[in-house]
Design an enzyme around this catalytic site. Structure first.
Site, short mmCIF file in Angstrom:
data_model
loop_
_atom_site.label_atom_id
_atom_site.label_comp_id
_atom_site.label_asym_id
_atom_site.label_seq_id
_atom_site.Cartn_x
_atom_site.Cartn_y
_atom_site.Cartn_z
N HIS A 1 0.82 -1.11 0.01
CA HIS A 1 -0.02 -0.08 0.07
C HIS A 1 0.76 1.14 0.07
O HIS A 1 1.51 1.71 0.80
CB HIS A 1 -0.80 0.13 1.30
CG HIS A 1 -1.98 1.08 1.18
ND1 HIS A 1 -3.31 0.98 0.49
CD2 HIS A 1 -2.03 2.40 1.48
CE1 HIS A 1 -4.00 1.81 0.41
NE2 HIS A 1 -3.35 2.84 1.18
N ASP B 55 -0.13 5.68 -1.15
CA ASP B 55 -0.85 6.68 -1.60
C ASP B 55 -0.17 7.69 -2.30
O ASP B 55 -0.55 8.91 -2.28
CB ASP B 55 -1.50 7.34 -0.51
CG ASP B 55 -2.70 6.59 0.06
OD1 ASP B 55 -3.64 6.24 -0.55
OD2 ASP B 55 -2.62 5.66 1.19
N GLU C 191 -9.11 2.06 -3.11
CA GLU C 191 -9.02 1.94 -1.78
C GLU C 191 -10.34 2.72 -1.28
O GLU C 191 -10.49 3.94 -1.26
CB GLU C 191 -7.93 2.85 -0.99
CG GLU C 191 -7.89 2.86 0.27
CD GLU C 191 -6.97 3.52 0.99
OE1 GLU C 191 -6.41 3.05 2.24
OE2 GLU C 191 -6.18 4.42 0.38
N HIS D 66 -13.52 2.61 2.83
CA HIS D 66 -12.53 3.20 3.65
C HIS D 66 -13.03 3.65 4.81
O HIS D 66 -13.50 2.97 5.66
CB HIS D 66 -12.14 4.44 2.62
CG HIS D 66 -10.78 5.22 3.04
ND1 HIS D 66 -10.80 6.47 3.59
CD2 HIS D 66 -9.61 4.77 3.12
CE1 HIS D 66 -9.55 6.68 3.98
NE2 HIS D 66 -8.74 5.87 3.47
N HIS E 148 -9.62 -1.24 6.59
CA HIS E 148 -10.73 -0.34 6.90
C HIS E 148 -11.91 -0.85 6.88
O HIS E 148 -12.86 -0.11 7.43
CB HIS E 148 -10.38 0.68 5.60
CG HIS E 148 -9.51 1.45 5.79
ND1 HIS E 148 -9.30 2.66 6.57
CD2 HIS E 148 -8.35 1.59 4.75
CE1 HIS E 148 -8.35 3.16 6.27
NE2 HIS E 148 -7.44 2.61 5.12
N HIS F 275 -2.79 -2.93 4.64
CA HIS F 275 -2.16 -2.01 5.53
C HIS F 275 -2.69 -2.06 6.84
O HIS F 275 -3.60 -1.28 7.04
CB HIS F 275 -1.78 -0.65 4.84
CG HIS F 275 -2.98 0.06 4.45
ND1 HIS F 275 -4.11 -0.61 3.74
CD2 HIS F 275 -3.56 1.13 4.72
CE1 HIS F 275 -4.96 0.22 3.43
NE2 HIS F 275 -4.69 1.42 4.23
N ASP G 268 1.88 1.97 3.77
CA ASP G 268 1.00 3.06 3.84
C ASP G 268 1.62 4.55 3.93
O ASP G 268 1.31 5.76 4.19
CB ASP G 268 0.14 3.17 5.17
CG ASP G 268 -1.16 4.04 5.01
OD1 ASP G 268 -1.46 4.39 4.08
OD2 ASP G 268 -1.72 4.03 6.16
#
Length: 447
Positions: free
Chosen positions: A67, A69, A169, A196, A242, A263, A332
């Site tokens: 993961h 972003d 995600e 999420h 999540h 993650h 993450d």
């Protein structure tokens, strides 16, 4: 004795799990104590350090990170204008090509994330734009290579490329539409987190941040199960990071393929709702799935500050509960504000591996954690897809009353001018009223 020490390179290879080539290997194997002594002498003579050992290990088994972003930060900082930056060196972020290479990251799952506030608005459009920026950066830069299968992932390693995998995600990105899910798959998406920080109309989040789609005793609806089934049929990895624990358990009981927490960390070590409790880890083990440990400080130490030792505690505990074969790494980076001291960006992964080696993790276990576990899960997901290849695409639709989205168009017959809006509703009564008005109109024309 000195002549035997001249074969220390052979001893080093033995400790790295390679086939010994020196004639003195039998001498080196007399006792583990003697082995360690000789290895220490090799450190002194040849300068072979723990760092060298980590480098050798990660060169042979480079990391697949579950993961990252970066795509989100590209939108926030640069409005997705790749022409304005050089991805080899990017300021204000923890990820760029140079640091990925320094951290021995050979494959990166790039998250495609849009905020929960877009759920009843333009989530699909925003998701498409984020897929576009990931696809662009992974095709415009020669260091990257977009991959969509296990074989392509393995091939990219041989070509010395950084493989890009695309993951959505948050299930709100598909707007409760299986056709949208299938189209995302066609664009290269190979994983999706079901939620999420907001519930979807069909799955429940671990977060209470958004008070939407609240349900009782229904953490995975009939449509939610259809989403999991379609992901199994497509060969798309189901991601439970999540989701609420109840949703995660429901998915683990329903999915035919292994799933991942891309993650998430150990709830036993840090009792944050985003982490995974031991009882759920045992269910994950039955599923043959994977938990990829998150490095965000708040999920590691339950504080804004943490260190590498705190991170290693999560690995140690999860290994004790379900074994090293169920663990991966999902950093993450770019998706959180604070990371442990010594793990501030993607170049620092070797420091974590060194810490685990010092805690007596074997190189075989760490090779599993670094990449082999993920490759196994991805391969098994594809095998389930192959088993389901004769199944037709699902045509399950979510009931309109479950979506409650004012921006969602519901197809109905057009309203006849001059008639009450109720005449355009489905059902016998509406059609009867419409027929009556049309008949009266015809009679008046005849008269």
């Amino acid at each position: 004795m000195l002549s035997k020490l001249c074969h220390c390179h052979g001893l080093k290879n033995m400790l790295l799990g390679k086939t010994p080539t020196c004639a003195s290997s039998s001498f080196c194997m007399q006792s583990f104590k003697h082995l360690l002594v000789l290895f220490s002498l090799c450190h002194f003579i040849f300068g072979y350090t723990e760092r060298d050992r980590v480098h050798d290990l990660m060169s042979r088994h480079p990391l697949i990170d579950g993961h990252n972003d970066l795509a989100l930060q590209l939108r926030i900082l640069h409005n997705n204008r790749l022409s304005k930056i050089d991805l080899h060196n990017v300021s204000k972020v923890a990820t760029d090509i140079s640091r990925l290479k320094a951290g021995h990251v050979q494959a990166q799952m790039f998250a495609v994330y849009v905020m929960c506030g877009a759920q009843e608005k333009d989530a699909v459009r925003l998701t498409l734009e984020q897929i576009d920026v990931v696809r662009r950066m992974c095709t415009e830069y020669q260091d990257f290579e977009l991959v969509t299968s296990v074989q392509e992932l393995k091939n990219s390693k041989m070509r010395h490329k950084i493989a890009c995998l695309i993951s959505i995600e948050g299930g709100h990105s598909i707007d409760s539409s299986l056709p949208a899910l299938r189209m995302f798959y066609q664009l290269g998406v190979r994983s999706m987190a079901l939620t999420h920080t907001c519930n979807t109309p069909w799955a429940e989040s671990s977060s209470k941040l958004y008070n939407v789609y609240q349900r009782q005793n229904n953490s995975l609806t009939h449509f939610g199960k259809a989403v999991v089934e379609e992901m199994n049929r497509l060969g798309m990895i189901v991601d439970l990071s999540h989701t609420s624990w109840d949703t995660a358990l429901a998915v683990l009981n329903h999915s035919r393929a292994p799933v991942i927490f891309s993650h998430s960390s150990s709830y036993f070590i840090c009792n944050h709702g985003r982490n995974v409790p031991d009882w759920l880890l045992h269910e994950l083990k039955k599923n043959q799935g994977l938990i990829m440990v998150n490095l965000h400080s708040n999920f590691i130490s339950c504080r804004s500050e943490a260190n590498i030792s705190h991170v290693a505690d999560h690995f140690d505990h999860i290994k004790k509960v379900i074994g090293a074969e169920s663990i991966g790494i999902g950093g993450d980076f770019e998706g959180a504000a604070s990371f442990p001291q010594g793990l501030e960006d993607v170049s620092k992964y070797p420091a974590l591996i060194q810490e685990l080696l010092q805690r007596n993790w074997t190189e075989n276990e760490l090779a599993d954690v670094l990449r082999r576990n993920f490759l196994r899960v991805f391969k098994e997901v594809e095998e389930v897809r192959n088993q389901l290849s004769s199944n037709r695409p699902s045509e399950v639709q979510i009931p309109v009353e479950e979506v409650q989205n004012p921006c969602r168009l519901v197809l109905r017959p057009p309203q006849v001018k001059g008639l009450p809006s109720s005449t355009t509703q489905h059902g016998p009564s509406g059609l009867l009223i419409l027929a009556t008005f049309l008949l009266l109109g015809c009679l008046s024309m005849i008269g």
